[in-house]
Scaffold this motif. Structure first.
Motif, PDB file in Angstrom:
ATOM      1  N   ILE A   1       0.872  -1.176   0.000  1.00 33.67           N
ATOM      2  CA  ILE A   1       0.000   0.000   0.000  1.00 33.67           C
ATOM      3  C   ILE A   1       0.909   1.225   0.000  1.00 33.67           C
ATOM      4  CG2 ILE A   1      -1.740   1.291   1.282  1.00 33.67           C
ATOM      5  CD1 ILE A   1      -2.706  -1.386   2.411  1.00 33.67           C
ATOM      6  N   TRP A   2       0.811   2.040  -1.047  1.00 30.67           N
ATOM      7  CA  TRP A   2       1.709   3.165  -1.232  1.00 30.67           C
ATOM      8  C   TRP A   2       1.085   4.442  -0.704  1.00 30.67           C
ATOM      9  CZ3 TRP A   2       6.648   2.466  -2.852  1.00 30.67           C
ATOM     10  CH2 TRP A   2       6.950   1.221  -3.397  1.00 30.67           C
ATOM     11  N   SER A   3       1.899   5.248  -0.098  1.00 31.37           N
ATOM     12  CA  SER A   3       1.457   6.546   0.407  1.00 31.37           C
ATOM     13  C   SER A   3       2.292   7.644  -0.236  1.00 31.37           C
ATOM     14  CB  SER A   3       1.601   6.622   1.934  1.00 31.37           C
ATOM     15  OG  SER A   3       2.960   6.541   2.315  1.00 31.37           O
ATOM     16  N   THR A   4       1.675   8.824  -0.354  1.00 27.09           N
ATOM     17  CA  THR A   4       2.383  10.024  -0.800  1.00 27.09           C
ATOM     18  C   THR A   4       2.484  10.946   0.403  1.00 27.09           C
ATOM     19  OG1 THR A   4       1.557   9.829  -3.063  1.00 27.09           O
ATOM     20  CG2 THR A   4       2.369  11.996  -2.363  1.00 27.09           C
ATOM     21  N   GLY A   5       3.698  11.307   0.760  1.00 22.22           N
ATOM     22  CA  GLY A   5       3.833  12.052   1.995  1.00 22.22           C
ATOM     23  C   GLY A   5       4.956  13.061   2.013  1.00 22.22           C
ATOM     24  N   VAL A   6       4.773  14.021   2.906  1.00 19.62           N
ATOM     25  CA  VAL A   6       5.774  15.041   3.187  1.00 19.62           C
ATOM     26  C   VAL A   6       6.365  14.747   4.562  1.00 19.62           C
ATOM     27  CG1 VAL A   6       6.143  17.499   3.650  1.00 19.62           C
ATOM     28  CG2 VAL A   6       4.666  16.783   1.745  1.00 19.62           C
ATOM     29  N   VAL A   7       7.685  14.754   4.643  1.00 21.40           N
ATOM     30  CA  VAL A   7       8.373  14.533   5.909  1.00 21.40           C
ATOM     31  C   VAL A   7       9.270  15.733   6.188  1.00 21.40           C
ATOM     32  CG1 VAL A   7       9.961  13.074   7.207  1.00 21.40           C
ATOM     33  CG2 VAL A   7       8.348  12.031   5.599  1.00 21.40           C
ATOM     34  N   ALA A   8       9.089  16.326   7.358  1.00 18.92           N
ATOM     35  CA  ALA A   8       9.936  17.438   7.792  1.00 18.92           C
ATOM     36  C   ALA A   8      10.657  17.039   9.070  1.00 18.92           C
ATOM     37  CB  ALA A   8       9.107  18.699   8.029  1.00 18.92           C
ATOM     38  N   VAL A   9      11.953  17.287   9.115  1.00 18.85           N
ATOM     39  CA  VAL A   9      12.767  16.976  10.291  1.00 18.85           C
ATOM     40  C   VAL A   9      13.486  18.246  10.726  1.00 18.85           C
ATOM     41  CG1 VAL A   9      14.645  15.572  11.215  1.00 18.85           C
ATOM     42  CG2 VAL A   9      13.090  14.595   9.513  1.00 18.85           C
TER      43      VAL A   9
ATOM     44  N   PRO B   1      18.608  16.224  19.161  1.00 20.30           N
ATOM     45  CA  PRO B   1      17.252  16.570  19.582  1.00 20.30           C
ATOM     46  C   PRO B   1      16.341  16.810  18.361  1.00 20.30           C
ATOM     47  CG  PRO B   1      18.647  18.491  19.769  1.00 20.30           C
ATOM     48  CD  PRO B   1      19.549  17.358  19.343  1.00 20.30           C
ATOM     49  N   LEU B   2      15.978  15.733  17.684  1.00 23.10           N
ATOM     50  CA  LEU B   2      15.242  15.831  16.427  1.00 23.10           C
ATOM     51  C   LEU B   2      13.743  15.638  16.639  1.00 23.10           C
ATOM     52  CD1 LEU B   2      17.538  13.747  14.042  1.00 23.10           C
ATOM     53  CD2 LEU B   2      17.465  16.237  14.336  1.00 23.10           C
ATOM     54  N   VAL B   3      12.977  16.350  15.813  1.00 21.51           N
ATOM     55  CA  VAL B   3      11.532  16.184  15.723  1.00 21.51           C
ATOM     56  C   VAL B   3      11.218  15.857  14.268  1.00 21.51           C
ATOM     57  CG1 VAL B   3       9.264  17.207  16.159  1.00 21.51           C
ATOM     58  CG2 VAL B   3      11.247  17.947  17.498  1.00 21.51           C
ATOM     59  N   ARG B   4      10.269  14.948  14.062  1.00 21.84           N
ATOM     60  CA  ARG B   4       9.877  14.565  12.706  1.00 21.84           C
ATOM     61  C   ARG B   4       8.365  14.679  12.554  1.00 21.84           C
ATOM     62  NH1 ARG B   4      10.160   8.393  11.503  1.00 21.84           N
ATOM     63  NH2 ARG B   4       8.248   8.559  12.749  1.00 21.84           N
TER      64      ARG B   4
ATOM     65  N   GLY C   1      -0.888  10.967   9.787  1.00 22.43           N
ATOM     66  CA  GLY C   1       0.253  11.804  10.140  1.00 22.43           C
ATOM     67  C   GLY C   1       0.789  11.476  11.514  1.00 22.43           C
ATOM     68  N   SER C   2       1.950  12.037  11.814  1.00 22.18           N
ATOM     69  CA  SER C   2       2.518  11.877  13.150  1.00 22.18           C
ATOM     70  C   SER C   2       3.528  12.982  13.401  1.00 22.18           C
ATOM     71  CB  SER C   2       3.205  10.511  13.306  1.00 22.18           C
ATOM     72  OG  SER C   2       4.382  10.444  12.535  1.00 22.18           O
ATOM     73  N   VAL C   3       3.698  13.296  14.664  1.00 22.89           N
ATOM     74  CA  VAL C   3       4.779  14.159  15.133  1.00 22.89           C
ATOM     75  C   VAL C   3       5.509  13.370  16.204  1.00 22.89           C
ATOM     76  CG1 VAL C   3       5.432  16.332  16.204  1.00 22.89           C
ATOM     77  CG2 VAL C   3       3.478  16.251  14.637  1.00 22.89           C
ATOM     78  N   ALA C   4       6.805  13.150  15.988  1.00 25.34           N
ATOM     79  CA  ALA C   4       7.579  12.276  16.865  1.00 25.34           C
ATOM     80  C   ALA C   4       8.922  12.904  17.189  1.00 25.34           C
ATOM     81  CB  ALA C   4       7.780  10.914  16.206  1.00 25.34           C
ATOM     82  N   VAL C   5       9.508  12.454  18.306  1.00 26.91           N
ATOM     83  CA  VAL C   5      10.850  12.907  18.689  1.00 26.91           C
ATOM     84  C   VAL C   5      11.800  11.714  18.664  1.00 26.91           C
ATOM     85  CG1 VAL C   5       9.997  14.815  20.104  1.00 26.91           C
ATOM     86  CG2 VAL C   5      10.393  12.580  21.160  1.00 26.91           C
ATOM     87  N   ALA C   6      13.065  11.988  18.369  1.00 23.75           N
ATOM     88  CA  ALA C   6      14.080  10.937  18.329  1.00 23.75           C
ATOM     89  C   ALA C   6      14.319  10.405  19.739  1.00 23.75           C
ATOM     90  CB  ALA C   6      15.378  11.471  17.737  1.00 23.75           C
TER      91      ALA C   6
END
Length: 265
Positions: free
Chosen positions: A27-35, A57-60, A76-81
């Motif tokens: 299952i393919w997704s089209t997405g934007v990832v910002a780090v 100290p990264l956020v994605r 979507g998600s917002v996550a920290v390393a």
């Protein structure tokens, strides 16, 4: 008698359902990832024990539309390393989904912090906009323009950390000691492009990612990928130690302490 659909399913029906779910196509997704890099003390503050901050100290922010059979899904998600027991990964703080079906498996099986929300991924020529919104607030917005194609990465395995728990029936915290889950995802990418732009974090009392400020933008990309995932319980953790962090899961921080309604029997 006509079949009662709430009645018990047969062993054959249960086995057929399990077999069907085990043979899902890619299952393919089209997405934007910002780090981006944020303040180290902020990352440390949001990580429940025994998780530790990663090397940086990264956020994605991951904002995607998923080509599910029958209906599109925004995810979507917002996550920290983070790190646990020598494993590097990510600890998601919030995971907006556009359909209830996408919430159930993730929350109840893996302990993912999924909530219903709005997910937008738009592209007009080279111009890209992606956003995560809840309660009328786009609390994360990524804006920019496609710069150039990027080399496709090799298939990779990535890890997310989740805590699986249930609030206690009597309102006294958690029902039992939570478990820490390592969720591994095998990821394949078929298109990847670099985006030049910025990340906007807006104030939201329900999704306070504005507390993870952008100190240095590392990268923004747009691409197409497919993943599978498997989870495993790695250890039980203290309910007392996790309780100060469970408000991350709920819009109402006091929800975990709800007791039975007054006068109930």
């Amino acid at each position: 008698m006509a079949r009662v659909r709430y009645g018990a399913r047969t062993e054959a029906e249960i086995a057929a359902s399990r077999e069907k779910s085990a043979r899902l196509p890619d299952i393919w997704s089209t997405g934007v990832v910002a780090v981006w890099e944020t303040d180290p003390e902020v990352v440390a503050a949001v990580l429940p024990p025994p998780l530790k901050p990663g090397d940086r100290p990264l956020v994605r922010a991951n904002i995607s539309t998923v080509d599910l059979p029958g209906y599109p899904l925004g995810a979507g998600s917002v996550a920290v390393a983070a790190r646990h027991d020598g494993v590097e990964g990510w600890y998601p703080l919030v995971m907006p989904m556009t359909h209830e079906r996408a919430l159930t498996g993730g929350r109840e099986v893996f302990g993912e912090p999924k909530k219903l929300g709005e997910v937008t991924v738009e592209r007009d020529g080279l111009v890209v906009r992606a956003a995560l919104a809840r309660h009328g607030i786009a609390f994360v917005e990524v804006r920019g323009a496609v710069d150039r194609p990027l080399p496709l990465p090799e298939p990779a395995t990535k890890t997310d950390f989740y805590f699986k728990f249930l609030p206690a029936v009597d309102g006294s915290g958690l029902e039992s000691d939570p478990v820490l889950v390592h969720c591994t995802r095998n990821e394949k990418v078929r298109r990847l492009e670099r985006v030049t732009g910025d990340v906007v974090l807006r104030e939201s009392m329900f999704d306070p990612v504005a507390d993870l400020p952008v100190r240095r933008l590392v990268e923004i990309t747009i691409g197409e990928k497919t993943t599978d995932q498997k989870g495993r319980v790695v250890e039980r953790v203290s309910a007392r130690a996790l309780l100060p962090y469970v408000h991350q899961r709920y819009d109402d921080p006091m929800q975990v302490l709800d007791g039975p309604p007054e006068g109930s029997v």
